[in-house]
Write a protein that holds these residues in place. Structure first.
Motif, PDB file in Angstrom:
ATOM      1  N   SER A  78       0.835  -1.198   0.000  1.00 10.71           N
ATOM      2  CA  SER A  78       0.000   0.000   0.000  1.00 10.71           C
ATOM      3  C   SER A  78       0.869   1.248   0.000  1.00 10.71           C
ATOM      4  O   SER A  78       2.021   1.225   0.440  1.00 10.71           O
ATOM      5  N   SER A  79       0.298   2.353  -0.479  1.00 14.56           N
ATOM      6  CA  SER A  79       1.023   3.621  -0.469  1.00 14.56           C
ATOM      7  C   SER A  79       1.248   4.096   0.965  1.00 14.56           C
ATOM      8  O   SER A  79       2.285   4.698   1.274  1.00 14.56           O
ATOM      9  N   ALA A  80       0.287   3.818   1.847  1.00 18.04           N
ATOM     10  CA  ALA A  80       0.424   4.239   3.247  1.00 18.04           C
ATOM     11  C   ALA A  80       1.642   3.601   3.895  1.00 18.04           C
ATOM     12  O   ALA A  80       2.369   4.247   4.665  1.00 18.04           O
ATOM     13  N   PHE A  81       1.891   2.328   3.569  1.00 12.17           N
ATOM     14  CA  PHE A  81       3.062   1.666   4.138  1.00 12.17           C
ATOM     15  C   PHE A  81       4.345   2.280   3.587  1.00 12.17           C
ATOM     16  O   PHE A  81       5.314   2.483   4.324  1.00 12.17           O
ATOM     17  N   GLY A  82       4.367   2.581   2.295  1.00 14.62           N
ATOM     18  CA  GLY A  82       5.544   3.228   1.716  1.00 14.62           C
ATOM     19  C   GLY A  82       5.821   4.578   2.342  1.00 14.62           C
ATOM     20  O   GLY A  82       6.986   4.988   2.485  1.00 14.62           O
ATOM     21  N   MET A  83       4.769   5.272   2.756  1.00 17.10           N
ATOM     22  CA  MET A  83       4.932   6.584   3.390  1.00 17.10           C
ATOM     23  C   MET A  83       5.684   6.489   4.710  1.00 17.10           C
ATOM     24  O   MET A  83       6.287   7.469   5.161  1.00 17.10           O
ATOM     25  N   ASN A  84       5.681   5.318   5.336  1.00 18.44           N
ATOM     26  CA  ASN A  84       6.337   5.152   6.643  1.00 18.44           C
ATOM     27  C   ASN A  84       7.820   4.796   6.541  1.00 18.44           C
ATOM     28  O   ASN A  84       8.461   4.570   7.566  1.00 18.44           O
ATOM     29  N   PHE A  85       8.340   4.748   5.333  1.00 18.12           N
ATOM     30  CA  PHE A  85       9.717   4.285   5.139  1.00 18.12           C
ATOM     31  C   PHE A  85      10.730   5.093   5.946  1.00 18.12           C
ATOM     32  O   PHE A  85      11.568   4.536   6.666  1.00 18.12           O
ATOM     33  N   PHE A  86      10.672   6.395   5.853  1.00 17.83           N
ATOM     34  CA  PHE A  86      11.693   7.217   6.515  1.00 17.83           C
ATOM     35  C   PHE A  86      11.561   7.156   8.036  1.00 17.83           C
ATOM     36  O   PHE A  86      12.574   7.200   8.752  1.00 17.83           O
ATOM     37  N   GLY A 119      18.153   3.710  12.531  1.00 18.97           N
ATOM     38  CA  GLY A 119      19.439   4.366  12.284  1.00 18.97           C
ATOM     39  C   GLY A 119      20.068   3.986  10.959  1.00 18.97           C
ATOM     40  O   GLY A 119      21.216   4.334  10.680  1.00 18.97           O
ATOM     41  N   ALA A 120      19.331   3.275  10.107  1.00 26.54           N
ATOM     42  CA  ALA A 120      19.858   2.867   8.802  1.00 26.54           C
ATOM     43  C   ALA A 120      19.930   4.070   7.868  1.00 26.54           C
ATOM     44  O   ALA A 120      19.111   4.979   7.943  1.00 26.54           O
TER      45      ALA A 120
END
Length: 329
Positions: A217-225, A232-233
């Motif tokens: 989902s786009s919502a999950f991608g939004m949480n990447f950062f 700490g990656a």
């Protein structure tokens, strides 16, 4: 007898007439009537028909993800080419709704086969007596089921992920994150495995902090950062297991002031049309949706005609656009 003339008179494709004559294809009653009339005019004896139903059932998890809507459209188009109607039902990826949809479609008198585009690896309806010898093709996602008339049509998720990750590696990236799909889903597991295999083949150690799994989902991608900040990656590139998650990630990058691809290269997976309109345009590994849909409809026809089931795994294709670039040495 000229198949081209029969097809022209019946208003269908030559391939449709050929498969109908061979008993490999069931078509809607009106289409059959036109073909039979054209065949009779050419002096062909009556075709012996398989009575297996006039329609196909199609189970779709959701239309929110453009990949599912594109694949569903491709199935409907492929079936229409053969003169077959499609009854479609949406399940919202709910296991209970998926089971209810399957059981309901199997009871419809005119439905002669089922194409199942699900988001769960099990469905009790396929292990019940109701399933029996009913023709079923699992499309896109692998489903645990066994039966004399059950087949799978999927894309090579492992190979697609390997291509995507190798593309980033070839550009000089070594800190590559992975935004994966739901845990326990076969395609998501294979895409993570392809990502890991590509890193290993290039001598790059996997950093577990750079792997996150969740919904397509786009919502999950939004949480990447937010996830990267917690661990700490600091990746220079990311392979997302779905284009729709990559679209969300691109928007998150814009809001965070992260430039793609200058600061972060992004590659997706699926090949949805929306990826051509993002800014920057999304690099991806595209699934062969039209081929998959055609194979699924053909396989239903084979199963309905009493043929043995055959599984098909089709290759994905790397599509390089603007969201990835060389990593400066």
């Amino acid at each position: 007898m000229s198949l081209a003339k029969v097809a022209r008179e019946a208003g269908v494709a030559v391939s449709t007439v050929s498969r109908y004559v061979k008993g490999e294809l069931n078509v809607a009653s009106e289409t059959a009537r036109r073909i039979d009339a054209a065949l009779a005019a050419e002096g062909h004896p009556p075709v012996r028909k398989q009575v297996t139903g006039l329609s196909l059932g199609l189970v779709v998890p959701s239309l929110d993800n453009p990949y599912f809507s594109t694949l569903a459209d491709a199935v409907v188009d492929a079936a229409a080419t053969d003169g077959v109607d499609v009854l479609t039902t949406l399940t919202g990826s709910s296991p209970s709704r998926e089971r209810a949809a399957v059981e309901r479609l199997m009871r419809v008198p005119d439905v002669g086969g089922l194409i199942y585009l699900g988001m769960n690896t099990t469905n009790e309806a396929f292990t019940s007596r109701l399933a029996g010898d009913f023709p079923v093709v699992f499309l896109d996602e692998y489903v645990e089921a066994a039966g004399p008339r059950i087949a799978h049509v999927t894309a090579n998720s492992f190979g697609g992920a390997y291509q995507a990750t190798t593309h980033l590696l070839s550009q000089g990236h070594r800190r590559i994150a992975h935004v994966g799909g739901p845990a326990g889903l076969r395609t998501a597991d294979q895409r993570e495995a392809g990502y890991r295999a590509a890193l290993k083949s290039h001598g790059v150690e996997v950093d577990e902090a750079m792997i996150v799994r969740g919904a397509f989902s786009s919502a999950f991608g939004m949480n990447f950062f937010a996830h990267m900040a917690r661990t700490g990656a600091a990746p220079t590139a990311v392979f997302t297991a779905s284009d729709i998650a990559a679209v969300g990630l691109l928007e998150a990058a814009r809001r965070a002031g992260v430039s793609v691809p200058e600061d972060l290269s992004v590659i997706g997976c699926d090949g949805i049309t929306l990826g051509e309109w993002t800014s920057p345009r999304l690099t991806t590994v595209a699934q062969p949706t039209e081929q998959m849909a055609r194979k699924a409809v053909d396989e239903i026809t084979r199963l309905a005609a009493g043929r043995d089931p055959a599984d098909h795994v089709l290759s994905m294709r790397l599509v390089v656009r603007e969201s990835t670039q060389e990593y400066p040495a």
